[in-house]
Design an enzyme around this catalytic site. Structure first.
Site, PDB file in Angstrom:
ATOM      1  N   GLU A   1      -1.700  -1.481  -6.038  1.00  0.00           N
ATOM      2  CA  GLU A   1      -2.972  -0.954  -6.184  1.00  0.00           C
ATOM      3  C   GLU A   1      -3.097   0.025  -7.705  1.00  0.00           C
ATOM      4  OE1 GLU A   1      -6.712   1.847  -4.078  1.00  0.00           O
ATOM      5  OE2 GLU A   1      -4.869   1.542  -3.195  1.00  0.00           O
TER       6      GLU A   1
ATOM      7  N   ASP B   1       0.893  -1.290   0.065  1.00  0.00           N
ATOM      8  CA  ASP B   1      -0.012  -0.125  -0.006  1.00  0.00           C
ATOM      9  C   ASP B   1       0.946   1.217  -0.062  1.00  0.00           C
ATOM     10  OD1 ASP B   1      -2.660   1.356   0.379  1.00  0.00           O
ATOM     11  OD2 ASP B   1      -1.607   1.906   2.224  1.00  0.00           O
TER      12      ASP B   1
ATOM     13  N   ASP C   1      -2.737   1.562   7.078  1.00  0.00           N
ATOM     14  CA  ASP C   1      -1.993   1.119   5.980  1.00  0.00           C
ATOM     15  C   ASP C   1      -1.685  -0.218   6.072  1.00  0.00           C
ATOM     16  OD1 ASP C   1      -1.717   3.916   5.446  1.00  0.00           O
ATOM     17  OD2 ASP C   1       0.103   4.141   6.662  1.00  0.00           O
TER      18      ASP C   1
END
Length: 394
Positions: free
Chosen positions: A271, A187, A360
């Site tokens: 992502e 992330d 996170d």
């Protein structure tokens, strides 16, 4: 697969003069050809071919402009090939043949920006500590690593800070690293550069933030100078050197981090913050004046490019998930969606199962779970929720 190997070169004063003359000729051919193409396309609706441009701006121009004969002809031809390719990419992007971000039309080149000249074929020679260029001479080169194969071309580059480089294009065969059977979800954040699904947090050096005061001081002095003066040139060079230092620190960090991840994990999941057909999430965040400088200082796009390329080179798997996945809203333990959360909410408690999450780490675990069976993440979760809220260890 093709790869670039870049090395620092150190020309002497005579060679610097010859290289500047070469860059100037390449820039002249590019700008004159571009102006001609724009004029012809505006009047007739078509662009001249590469052959027509070569005849007009190299063959015929050498009869009138004798200084074009003082440099090698190969870089001039490559400039026109690059211009033709730039127009082809622009037209394919407009028609939809080229996928990805829209390509802009080619622009005119200036002498204060990055300069480049490319040699192909047998127009250059490589020795133990020097590289020979026609009509330039033998230039000292520092081999920081060996070339894997014989290069197909070399580009001589002068950056805005006045440094010279030789960039070789080689055909590199894919390599393989030992399999580790490890998977990781990443992330990407702002205060923390990357948070791994195993709980590890990686901080970025943020070189631009550390040099903001010095950069502002140099830019103020540059703004006070007279356009075209030698003092302005010195001040501009000082600003360019500071920007080059910031870029080198950031690139070194991203290379080391991506290489370390490739060696430790077989599958890396990110992502998709950079949409191909529309404006990506990062592009939207950059429009926020409070976050733009911090986001640009991280180099997240460069990190994804390096990681994806190294995964392809070393036979590892690189996966991306949709940016619309609710990774920050969903509980990684029970799957309950708690709704959208503000950026200042760094920890939260699930209303369904009562698990306390680090924002996170929870998002990184959810990113991994999208592409990986949940049975493989179970051990990570159990370890996470057995620990106390005050001391989370992996």
């Amino acid at each position: 697969m093709k790869a670039r190997y870049k090395y620092r070169i150190y020309p002497n004063q005579i060679q610097i003069t010859k290289l500047n003359q070469l860059f100037g000729c390449c820039r002249y051919v590019w700008n004159q050809s571009l102006a001609h193409c724009n004029h012809l396309y505006a009047n007739r609706g078509k662009k001249p071919s590469y052959t027509d441009l070569t005849k007009q701006f190299i063959t015929r121009a050498k009869k009138e402009l004798l200084w074009l004969k003082d440099v090698a002809s190969t870089p001039l031809q490559q400039s026109l090939k690059d211009l033709d390719q730039a127009y082809r990419n622009f037209f394919d992007s407009c028609s939809g043949k080229r996928k990805g971000i829209k390509v802009k039309p080619p622009k005119f080149k200036t002498r204060n920006s990055r300069q480049a000249a490319r040699f192909v074929g047998a127009n250059y020679k490589i020795s133990q500590d020097k590289i020979y260029l026609p009509k330039v001479g033998k230039i000292k080169i520092v081999w920081s690593r060996e070339l894997p194969t014989k290069p197909s071309s070399v580009s001589i580059i002068k950056d805005s800070a006045g440094r010279y480089f030789a960039s070789f294009v080689v055909e590199n065969s894919p390599e393989s690293l030992p399999k580790t059977e490890n998977y990781i979800g990443i992330d990407l954040g702002i205060s923390t550069f990357a948070t791994l699904s195993n709980g590890e947090k990686i901080l970025a050096p943020k070189p631009l933030q550390k040099n903001l005061k010095k950069l502002a001081k140099f830019q103020r002095k540059l703004a006070r100078t007279e356009v075209g003066s030698k003092r302005r040139h010195r001040c501009r060079l000082r600003v360019a050197k500071l920007h080059a230092k910031v870029k080198d620190i950031r690139t070194d960090f991203l290379h080391k981090l991506s290489t370390d991840l490739i060696r430790k994990y077989d599958t890396i999941v990110l992502e998709d913050l950079f949409a191909k057909h529309s404006e990506g999430k990062v592009s939207g965040m950059i429009k926020n004046r409070k976050l733009a400088k911090a986001i640009n200082d991280l180099g997240r796009r460069k990190f994804r490019t390096l990681t994806e390329a190294k995964c392809e080179k070393y036979g590892k798997e690189f996966r991306v998930i949709s940016r619309w996945e609710p990774t920050s809203q969903k509980c990684s333990c029970c799957g309950f969606k708690g709704g959208k959360k503000e950026l200042n909410v760094r920890e939260w408690t699930c209303l369904s199962c009562g698990a306390h999450h680090d924002r996170d780490i929870n998002a990184a675990v959810n990113i991994l779970e999208v592409v990986q069976p949940k049975t493989k993440v179970k051990t990570v979760k159990e370890t996470y929720f057995r620990k106390s809220d005050s001391a989370i260890t992996f």
